[in-house]
Design a protein around this motif. Structure first.
Motif, PDB file in Angstrom:
ATOM      1  N   THR A  58      -7.470 -30.070  -9.477  1.00  0.00           N
ATOM      2  CA  THR A  58      -7.648 -29.107  -7.970  1.00  0.00           C
ATOM      3  C   THR A  58      -7.171 -28.357  -7.186  1.00  0.00           C
ATOM      4  N   LEU A  59      -7.819 -27.382  -7.964  1.00  0.00           N
ATOM      5  CA  LEU A  59      -7.842 -26.341  -7.508  1.00  0.00           C
ATOM      6  C   LEU A  59      -9.464 -25.710  -6.878  1.00  0.00           C
ATOM      7  N   ASN A  60     -10.073 -26.736  -7.247  1.00  0.00           N
ATOM      8  CA  ASN A  60     -11.466 -26.167  -6.871  1.00  0.00           C
ATOM      9  C   ASN A  60     -12.310 -27.582  -5.748  1.00  0.00           C
ATOM     10  N   LEU A  61     -10.794 -28.482  -5.368  1.00  0.00           N
ATOM     11  CA  LEU A  61     -10.861 -29.179  -4.091  1.00  0.00           C
ATOM     12  C   LEU A  61     -10.553 -28.481  -3.043  1.00  0.00           C
ATOM     13  N   HIS A  62      -8.923 -27.771  -3.402  1.00  0.00           N
ATOM     14  CA  HIS A  62      -9.160 -26.576  -2.358  1.00  0.00           C
ATOM     15  C   HIS A  62      -9.324 -25.402  -1.231  1.00  0.00           C
ATOM     16  N   LEU A  63     -10.323 -25.188  -3.070  1.00  0.00           N
ATOM     17  CA  LEU A  63     -11.276 -24.328  -2.483  1.00  0.00           C
ATOM     18  C   LEU A  63     -12.425 -24.246  -1.667  1.00  0.00           C
ATOM     19  N   ALA A  64     -12.304 -26.100  -1.268  1.00  0.00           N
ATOM     20  CA  ALA A  64     -13.699 -26.707  -0.860  1.00  0.00           C
ATOM     21  C   ALA A  64     -12.722 -27.316   0.422  1.00  0.00           C
ATOM     22  N   PRO A 104     -21.873 -29.640  -4.234  1.00  0.00           N
ATOM     23  CA  PRO A 104     -21.970 -28.768  -2.812  1.00  0.00           C
ATOM     24  C   PRO A 104     -20.615 -28.004  -2.822  1.00  0.00           C
ATOM     25  N   TYR A 105     -20.212 -27.731  -3.600  1.00  0.00           N
ATOM     26  CA  TYR A 105     -19.014 -26.528  -4.478  1.00  0.00           C
ATOM     27  C   TYR A 105     -18.730 -25.681  -3.620  1.00  0.00           C
ATOM     28  N   ASN A 141     -20.073 -20.926  -7.970  1.00  0.00           N
ATOM     29  CA  ASN A 141     -19.082 -22.284  -8.559  1.00  0.00           C
ATOM     30  C   ASN A 141     -17.817 -21.612  -9.373  1.00  0.00           C
ATOM     31  N   LEU A 142     -15.979 -22.625  -9.053  1.00  0.00           N
ATOM     32  CA  LEU A 142     -14.947 -22.311  -9.940  1.00  0.00           C
ATOM     33  C   LEU A 142     -15.869 -22.798 -11.145  1.00  0.00           C
ATOM     34  N   PHE A 143     -16.681 -23.927 -10.977  1.00  0.00           N
ATOM     35  CA  PHE A 143     -16.891 -24.841 -12.249  1.00  0.00           C
ATOM     36  C   PHE A 143     -18.412 -23.981 -13.327  1.00  0.00           C
TER      37      PHE A 143
END
Length: 233
Positions: free
Chosen positions: A60-66, A199-200, A208-210
């Motif tokens: 969810t954090l990665n989704l919101h960062l995007a 594309p993160y 990126n986060l990952f």
């Protein structure tokens, strides 16, 4: 999303199947170092909670960062959360040896099959790669050919499973001591590579986060492998 749910269930089922087969084939009753049934149940609960929390938190954090809303899952985040939970449990319980190989075949199948579901889910899943002109680029429905990074990861992890299954009968002690850390090293290492063609958005130093989660897991694996090697000498 129905096909993703179907493959999530297929991933879970295949993971359980390969785990049960592996344990029965080689007589692994429960994780090494865990001698009591009750302790194993608490350990399993801790792992499951860590897996779920880590998966939802980082996905969810990665989704919101995007810049997107909603809730998402991340297998990398789940593995990270499960490791944190496992190491915390082992510290409290006074367990010093590796306990993770017991779960490795199942985790590999879970990741491999689950990634096929991500691939088939297409654009809404937000797990595709960046645009590419390579002949195996895939159009997920918007006219742009992209890296099928989900399949790259699936193939990489299935290869790791084949290596484990072929090598374990010849080197069981090695795999019992260091197998889980090798799994983490391979899994996080290949994820770090694939993140360069996703594309993160970057969060720090162009990564990126990952990327950063992968680096933390690689560092953990290398530290633990070195510790096992030192103690074994």
């Amino acid at each position: 999303m129905a096909i993703h749910i179907l493959f999530d269930l297929l991933a879970l089922g295949s993971g359980v199947f390969i785990s049960l087969w592996f344990r029965r084939q080689y007589g692994l009753v429960r994780p090494a170092g865990i001698t009591q049934a009750a302790q194993y149940h608490y350990y399993s609960i801790a792992l499951m909670m860590g897996l779920i929390i880590g998966s939802l938190l980082f996905g969810t954090l990665n989704l919101h960062l995007a810049g997107q809303g909603g809730v998402a899952k991340s297998m990398l985040g789940g593995v990270f959360g499960a490791i944190v939970a496992a190491e915390a449990f082992k510290y409290v319980a006074g367990i010093r040896q590796s306990t993770g190989l017991y779960f490795v075949p199942g985790l590999i199948m879970l990741i491999s099959v689950g990634r096929v579901g991500c691939f088939l889910a297409g654009l809404p899943d937000f797990t595709y790669g960046v645009p590419t002109t390579l002949p195996w680029g895939v159009d997920f429905g918007d006219g742009i050919r992209r890296h099928p990074v989900q399949l790259y990861e699936s193939v990489a992890m299935l290869t790791a499973l084949v290596v484990l299954l072929l090598s374990y009968p010849k080197h069981p002690v090695f795999w019992q001591r260091q197998g889980f850390y090798l799994f983490v090293l391979v899994y996080a290492g290949q994820r770090f590579v694939w993140e360069f063609i996703k594309p993160y958005p970057p969060v720090l130093a162009g990564l990126n986060l990952f990327h950063w989660l992968s680096l933390l897991l690689v560092s953990y694996a290398l530290f633990m492998l070195n510790r096992e090697q030192t103690h074994g000498e």
